[in-house]
Motif scaffolding. Sequence first.
Motif, PDB file in Angstrom:
ATOM      1  N   ALA A  76       0.642  10.354   0.000  1.00  0.00           N
ATOM      2  CA  ALA A  76       1.279   9.698  -0.948  1.00  0.00           C
ATOM      3  C   ALA A  76       1.918   8.236  -0.407  1.00  0.00           C
ATOM      4  N   ALA A  77       2.257   8.581   0.621  1.00  0.00           N
ATOM      5  CA  ALA A  77       3.270   6.680   0.755  1.00  0.00           C
ATOM      6  C   ALA A  77       2.297   6.511   1.554  1.00  0.00           C
ATOM      7  N   LEU A  78       1.026   6.073   1.233  1.00  0.00           N
ATOM      8  CA  LEU A  78       0.429   5.360   1.942  1.00  0.00           C
ATOM      9  C   LEU A  78      -0.606   4.629   1.167  1.00  0.00           C
ATOM     10  N   SER A  79      -0.723   5.832   0.153  1.00  0.00           N
ATOM     11  CA  SER A  79      -2.157   5.373  -1.238  1.00  0.00           C
ATOM     12  C   SER A  79      -1.915   4.287  -1.991  1.00  0.00           C
ATOM     13  N   ASN A  80      -1.092   3.927  -2.204  1.00  0.00           N
ATOM     14  CA  ASN A  80      -0.438   2.500  -2.492  1.00  0.00           C
ATOM     15  C   ASN A  80      -1.396   1.139  -1.923  1.00  0.00           C
ATOM     16  N   ALA A  81      -1.236   1.573  -1.133  1.00  0.00           N
ATOM     17  CA  ALA A  81      -1.344   0.135   0.935  1.00  0.00           C
ATOM     18  C   ALA A  81      -2.396  -0.833   0.154  1.00  0.00           C
ATOM     19  N   PRO A  82      -2.162  -1.853   0.414  1.00  0.00           N
ATOM     20  CA  PRO A  82      -3.323  -2.889   0.241  1.00  0.00           C
ATOM     21  C   PRO A  82      -4.092  -2.144   1.712  1.00  0.00           C
ATOM     22  N   SER A  83      -3.797  -2.044   2.809  1.00  0.00           N
ATOM     23  CA  SER A  83      -4.509  -2.149   4.107  1.00  0.00           C
ATOM     24  C   SER A  83      -4.011  -1.473   4.543  1.00  0.00           C
ATOM     25  N   THR A  84      -4.352   0.141   5.562  1.00  0.00           N
ATOM     26  CA  THR A  84      -3.773   0.852   6.278  1.00  0.00           C
ATOM     27  C   THR A  84      -4.672   1.884   7.478  1.00  0.00           C
ATOM     28  N   ASP A  85      -3.919   1.822   7.956  1.00  0.00           N
ATOM     29  CA  ASP A  85      -5.139   2.846   8.907  1.00  0.00           C
ATOM     30  C   ASP A  85      -5.178   4.284   9.008  1.00  0.00           C
ATOM     31  N   GLY A  86      -4.695   4.661   7.996  1.00  0.00           N
ATOM     32  CA  GLY A  86      -4.550   6.095   7.358  1.00  0.00           C
ATOM     33  C   GLY A  86      -3.333   6.683   8.169  1.00  0.00           C
ATOM     34  N   ARG A  87      -2.480   6.201   9.189  1.00  0.00           N
ATOM     35  CA  ARG A  87      -1.863   6.528   9.830  1.00  0.00           C
ATOM     36  C   ARG A  87      -0.789   5.722   9.065  1.00  0.00           C
ATOM     37  N   TYR A  88      -0.490   4.590   9.073  1.00  0.00           N
ATOM     38  CA  TYR A  88       0.846   3.496   9.099  1.00  0.00           C
ATOM     39  C   TYR A  88      -0.151   2.192   8.329  1.00  0.00           C
ATOM     40  N   PHE A  89       1.177   1.273   7.103  1.00  0.00           N
ATOM     41  CA  PHE A  89       0.123   0.446   7.577  1.00  0.00           C
ATOM     42  C   PHE A  89       0.219  -0.421   7.834  1.00  0.00           C
ATOM     43  N   LEU A  90      -0.652  -1.480   7.432  1.00  0.00           N
ATOM     44  CA  LEU A  90      -1.295  -2.880   8.017  1.00  0.00           C
ATOM     45  C   LEU A  90      -1.248  -4.037   7.445  1.00  0.00           C
ATOM     46  N   GLY A  91      -0.593  -4.312   8.020  1.00  0.00           N
ATOM     47  CA  GLY A  91      -0.035  -6.125   7.974  1.00  0.00           C
ATOM     48  C   GLY A  91      -0.662  -7.343   8.708  1.00  0.00           C
ATOM     49  N   PRO A  92      -0.623  -8.150   9.004  1.00  0.00           N
ATOM     50  CA  PRO A  92      -1.325  -9.616   9.212  1.00  0.00           C
ATOM     51  C   PRO A  92      -0.314  -9.437  10.911  1.00  0.00           C
TER      52      PRO A  92
END
Lengths: 99, 487
Positions: A76-92
């Motif tokens: 749920a915490a990752l569900s609105n993130a623009p980019s994730t690997d399913g475990r973490y938020f991904l950024g540049p």
Amino acid sequence: MSELTTAQVQHVARLARLEIGEEELAALRDSMGNILTYIERLSEVDTDGVEPMVHAIELSNVFREDHVKPSLSREAALSNAPSTDGRYFLGPAILDGDQ
Amino acid sequence: MTKLTPCQRPVRTLLEQLQVGDLSSTRLTEECLHEIKSQNGSLNAFLTLQEESAIRQAEAIDQRRARGESLGLLAGLPIAIKDNICQLDTKTTCSSRMLENFVSPYDAHVIEKLQQADAIIIGKTNLDEFAMGSSTENSYFGMSRNPWNTEFVPGGSSGGSASAVAANMAPLALGSDTGGSIRQPAAFCGLVGLKPTYGRVSRYGLVAFASSLDQIGPFSCDVYGSAILMDAISGHDQRDSTSLPYPALELTKDLDQPISGLKIGVIEELMEKSVDGDIVAGVRHAIDVYRQQGAEIIPIKLPHAEYAVATYYIIAPCEASSNLSRYDGIHYGYRAKEFSSLTEMYSRSRGEGFGTEVKRRIMLGTYALSSGYYDAYYNKALKVRRLIRQDYDEAFKNVDVVLGPVTPSAAFKKGEHSKDPLTMYLSDLFTISANLTGLPAISVPCGLNDKGLPLGFQLTGKALEESTLLRIARMFEAQGDWKTNRF
């Protein structure tokens, strides 16, 4: 009189991490200048010895028991993130090329 | 179905009809959905509808009622929710491109309370982006309009909620009020709108704009509607550390009991200076109605009230600049497509995701909090804030309530103020003191002007005395149909 320079407004935009186009920047400079000029009337008010009022209803520190309670699942915490690997938020990447 | 005029469905009547079986919740919900479908194209009050779940819930309530089960306070009543309040698995956009696709992973405290009260959530309503504005023109999804005359704004920032209730699309709505965002649209649309005492209603799940000022509150066609909605949503919540440690209110209990020996404070000077004639006439009429009921009218002074706008437009942007720093293009919300570094990703996502007014407030706040300016702006404003509160504390030694205008004018035309932000800010003159001080304040409709637009007056009460405030509002309402008064 609060005349803001374009350079000052650009500086504030950098602090606020806002990319602002040239036209919008000029409009913001003018409107912010007007608003700040209006706000300067506060200097008429004698505030010597007055305590700042941070909150409307002044509660002192609010404590609670330090118990673990249910919280958002990872999914749920990752569900609105623009980019994730399913475990973490991904950024540049930040280690190469960025100051 | 017969065509309804604005504000035709007071909650008190609807609840009576539901209870005696003259009206089913399913029928009422269908009627609201019908109004939404026929009017939302022109009013743009709703951003999202929850048609299926609303009908399903209404049918369940009707069945439970038929079985004689005990039901919640708001059983079977449809309610509209401002789209800055989180509802599980539902979009919460704040009318911003930044949150265009944000689906809330949890329910706000008020949503849980509404579900416990058996209310029927019918949809999410339009607002000025992140609740920053006074006209609902600053919405990424287009402006809302005033049901009394669609050339005019419904007010803001909770303009969608006000428009929805006034247009009979829902008998109740929730808004949020940071500087007048419930009371001003209520006045523009002929509704009762309440900003409770700060801390009365949990802010858990309300998207933060200015945390020391934000408060959720009700819209309704009658005082009773706001009272019963407050009874349902108020009370302590551990998840909001500013939530007051008191139980839920019981405002409907004594609502019809007038206050004897009522003392009303009036600020003449401020009103004479900056208010249109129709508003002054409406306010004077309200004063007369109270006087005829035996109230004593006492002139009061609030020497620092004229500094409220300047104080507010430092504190609110400072808090906003801090609160809105969470929109980073990483955790949720909009992320720009192209960027060459982390910093550029932040700046471009925020630059593209926020509208102009939101940027302006973030910029003002960032400027006022930046090195070298903090004392001159933010700290100074916090001190004046205390002086404004002290003025009210002084006044409340002699009066039960302060009566005055809600707004300097009735609803304005779309586009009329949108070019000049300062003019728009100045129209908040009468509402923002209640946010700075934390005091409860209510907007009560009192008549129509010569353009057929609603006029309202405002009552500001002592902290925690919503009960007195609503009983006083009810004393006016009980004296006759405000729609027949012309000023």
